[in-house]
Write a protein that holds these residues in place. Structure first.
Motif, PDB file in Angstrom:
ATOM      1  N   GLU A   1      -4.553   9.170  21.950  1.00 11.88           N
ATOM      2  CA  GLU A   1      -4.063   7.827  22.236  1.00 11.88           C
ATOM      3  C   GLU A   1      -4.869   6.778  21.477  1.00 11.88           C
ATOM      4  N   LEU A   2      -6.185   6.978  21.385  1.00 14.29           N
ATOM      5  CA  LEU A   2      -7.022   6.051  20.617  1.00 14.29           C
ATOM      6  C   LEU A   2      -6.625   6.051  19.142  1.00 14.29           C
ATOM      7  N   THR A   3      -6.313   7.231  18.611  1.00 11.23           N
ATOM      8  CA  THR A   3      -5.894   7.338  17.210  1.00 11.23           C
ATOM      9  C   THR A   3      -4.560   6.632  17.000  1.00 11.23           C
ATOM     10  N   ARG A   4      -3.641   6.780  17.956  1.00  8.71           N
ATOM     11  CA  ARG A   4      -2.344   6.100  17.858  1.00  8.71           C
ATOM     12  C   ARG A   4      -2.543   4.578  17.877  1.00  8.71           C
ATOM     13  N   LEU A   5      -3.387   4.100  18.781  1.00 11.23           N
ATOM     14  CA  LEU A   5      -3.668   2.665  18.842  1.00 11.23           C
ATOM     15  C   LEU A   5      -4.353   2.186  17.563  1.00 11.23           C
ATOM     16  N   GLN A   6      -5.248   3.010  17.038  1.00  9.94           N
ATOM     17  CA  GLN A   6      -5.947   2.665  15.792  1.00  9.94           C
ATOM     18  C   GLN A   6      -4.952   2.524  14.649  1.00  9.94           C
ATOM     19  N   ARG A   7      -3.970   3.411  14.576  1.00  8.40           N
ATOM     20  CA  ARG A   7      -2.958   3.302  13.514  1.00  8.40           C
ATOM     21  C   ARG A   7      -2.159   2.017  13.654  1.00  8.40           C
ATOM     22  N   ASN A   8      -1.842   1.644  14.891  1.00  8.90           N
ATOM     23  CA  ASN A   8      -1.146   0.368  15.113  1.00  8.90           C
ATOM     24  C   ASN A   8      -2.019  -0.804  14.672  1.00  8.90           C
ATOM     25  N   PHE A   9      -3.308  -0.735  14.995  1.00  6.47           N
ATOM     26  CA  PHE A   9      -4.269  -1.759  14.580  1.00  6.47           C
ATOM     27  C   PHE A   9      -4.284  -1.880  13.058  1.00  6.47           C
ATOM     28  N   GLU A  10      -4.385  -0.739  12.360  1.00  4.80           N
ATOM     29  CA  GLU A  10      -4.433  -0.742  10.897  1.00  4.80           C
ATOM     30  C   GLU A  10      -3.137  -1.276  10.298  1.00  4.80           C
ATOM     31  N   ALA A  11      -1.991  -0.948  10.915  1.00  6.68           N
ATOM     32  CA  ALA A  11      -0.704  -1.457  10.428  1.00  6.68           C
ATOM     33  C   ALA A  11      -0.646  -2.982  10.577  1.00  6.68           C
ATOM     34  N   CYS A  12      -1.140  -3.494  11.700  1.00 10.49           N
ATOM     35  CA  CYS A  12      -1.156  -4.950  11.905  1.00 10.49           C
ATOM     36  C   CYS A  12      -2.074  -5.634  10.890  1.00 10.49           C
ATOM     37  N   VAL A  13      -3.219  -5.034  10.610  1.00  7.11           N
ATOM     38  CA  VAL A  13      -4.140  -5.603   9.621  1.00  7.11           C
ATOM     39  C   VAL A  13      -3.467  -5.650   8.245  1.00  7.11           C
ATOM     40  N   ARG A  14      -2.752  -4.572   7.876  1.00  4.13           N
ATOM     41  CA  ARG A  14      -2.035  -4.562   6.589  1.00  4.13           C
ATOM     42  C   ARG A  14      -0.958  -5.644   6.563  1.00  4.13           C
ATOM     43  N   GLU A  15      -0.245  -5.825   7.687  1.00  2.00           N
ATOM     44  CA  GLU A  15       0.792  -6.851   7.748  1.00  2.00           C
ATOM     45  C   GLU A  15       0.185  -8.249   7.607  1.00  2.00           C
ATOM     46  N   ILE A  16      -0.963  -8.479   8.225  1.00  2.11           N
ATOM     47  CA  ILE A  16      -1.630  -9.781   8.096  1.00  2.11           C
ATOM     48  C   ILE A  16      -2.037 -10.012   6.643  1.00  2.11           C
ATOM     49  N   THR A  17      -2.564  -8.981   5.996  1.00  2.45           N
ATOM     50  CA  THR A  17      -2.950  -9.095   4.588  1.00  2.45           C
ATOM     51  C   THR A  17      -1.741  -9.439   3.730  1.00  2.45           C
ATOM     52  N   GLU A  18      -0.617  -8.791   3.999  1.00  3.78           N
ATOM     53  CA  GLU A  18       0.602  -9.063   3.240  1.00  3.78           C
ATOM     54  C   GLU A  18       1.112 -10.481   3.515  1.00  3.78           C
ATOM     55  N   LEU A  19       1.056 -10.909   4.768  1.00  2.00           N
ATOM     56  CA  LEU A  19       1.481 -12.275   5.096  1.00  2.00           C
ATOM     57  C   LEU A  19       0.579 -13.304   4.408  1.00  2.00           C
ATOM     58  N   GLU A  20      -0.716 -13.040   4.376  1.00  2.00           N
ATOM     59  CA  GLU A  20      -1.644 -13.946   3.678  1.00  2.00           C
ATOM     60  C   GLU A  20      -1.299 -14.017   2.189  1.00  2.00           C
ATOM     61  N   ARG A  21      -0.945 -12.880   1.612  1.00  2.00           N
ATOM     62  CA  ARG A  21      -0.589 -12.843   0.193  1.00  2.00           C
ATOM     63  C   ARG A  21       0.701 -13.620  -0.055  1.00  2.00           C
ATOM     64  N   ARG A  22       1.635 -13.540   0.896  1.00  2.00           N
ATOM     65  CA  ARG A  22       2.915 -14.230   0.735  1.00  2.00           C
ATOM     66  C   ARG A  22       2.767 -15.744   0.765  1.00  2.00           C
ATOM     67  N   LYS A  23       1.680 -16.253   1.317  1.00  2.00           N
ATOM     68  CA  LYS A  23       1.466 -17.700   1.346  1.00  2.00           C
ATOM     69  C   LYS A  23       1.449 -18.282  -0.058  1.00  2.00           C
ATOM     70  N   THR A  24       0.886 -17.555  -0.997  1.00  2.00           N
ATOM     71  CA  THR A  24       0.703 -18.106  -2.345  1.00  2.00           C
ATOM     72  C   THR A  24       1.526 -17.422  -3.429  1.00  2.00           C
ATOM     73  N   SER A  25       2.146 -16.289  -3.152  1.00  2.00           N
ATOM     74  CA  SER A  25       2.815 -15.545  -4.228  1.00  2.00           C
ATOM     75  C   SER A  25       3.989 -16.313  -4.834  1.00  2.00           C
TER      76      SER A  25
END
Length: 188
Positions: free
Chosen positions: A77-101
Motif C-alpha cells: 500500500e505504501l508503494t502504491r501511494l508512493q507511485r501516486n505521489f510520484e505521478a502528482c510530482v510529475r504532473e506538477i512539473t509538467e504544469l510548471e513547464r506549461r506556464k512558459t512553453s
C-alpha cells in the motif's frame, strides 16, 4: 542483558531520485511518509550531479539517495501511494513547464518574423537599385518583431500562470493527502 543491546539486522532497499535543487526538500519530506529515509552513508544522502560547464542546467540537479526497511509494514500500500505521489510530482512539473512553453514559442516566432522583415529591409537597401521606402516599410515590423517578444512573453506567461496555478494547488493538496495516508499507514 547484553543481548538486548544488540540491534536487529535490517535489510534495506535503495532508491535514487534525480531532481532540481529547488524540489529536493519537498521530495525528501514526501518520501519520508512512505518509509524512506535519506541514506547518510553516501555523501550525506544528497549529491550534486556534476556537468562539464558551471552554468549548465545540469548543475542545478541533485541526486537524492534514499533507503528503507525491506520488511516494512504495509509495503504494498505504501508503494502504491508512493507511485501516486510520484505521478502528482510529475504532473506538477509538467504544469510548471506549461506556464512558459506557449509564451516561449510565441516570442520566438515573433522574433524570427521580425528578423525576416529586417533581412528583407537589408536586402531592399543593398539591392542594385536601392529601395529606401521599401527598406523603411520592412524595418518597422522588423524592429517591432525584435521588441515585442519580451512583452508578449511576459503577458502570455502571466495569463497562463493565472490559469494553471489553481491546478497546481489542487495537485499539492492531493500530494498532502497521499502523504498523510502514507504516514498513517507507517505510524498508525
Amino acid at each position: 542483558m547484553e543481548r538486548e543491546n544488540i540491534s536487529r539486522y535490517v535489510g534495506y532497499e535503495y532508491k535514487e531520485v534525480k531532481t532540481d535543487r529547488t524540489q529536493a526538500s519537498f521530495l525528501i519530506d514526501g518520501y519520508v511518509n512512505f518509509g524512506w529515509q535519506v541514506d547518510a552513508n553516501v555523501t550525506g544522502g544528497v549529491g550534486e550531479e556534476r556537468a562539464n560547464t558551471p552554468k549548465s542546467p545540469a548543475s542545478d540537479k541533485l541526486v537524492i539517495r534514499l533507503k528503507r526497511d525491506r520488511k516494512i509494514m504495509n509495503k504494498a500500500e505504501l508503494t502504491r501511494l508512493q507511485r501516486n505521489f510520484e505521478a502528482c510530482v510529475r504532473e506538477i512539473t509538467e504544469l510548471e513547464r506549461r506556464k512558459t512553453s506557449a509564451a516561449t514559442s510565441a516570442a520566438i516566432a515573433v522574433g524570427v518574423a521580425g528578423t525576416v522583415f529586417m533581412a528583407g529591409s537589408t536586402f531592399a537597401v543593398t539591392a542594385q537599385q536601392s529601395h529606401i521606402l521599401l527598406c523603411v516599410i520592412l524595418a518597422i515590423p522588423g524592429f517591432l518583431g525584435w521588441i515585442l517578444p519580451y512583452f508578449l512573453y511576459k503577458r502570455m506567461t502571466k495569463a497562463k500562470t493565472e490559469e494553471i496555478s489553481p491546478l497546481i494547488e489542487e495537485k499539492y493538496d492531493e500530494i498532502y493527502e497521499i502523504c498523510e495516508k502514507g504516514n498513517r499507514l507507517l505510524h498508525g
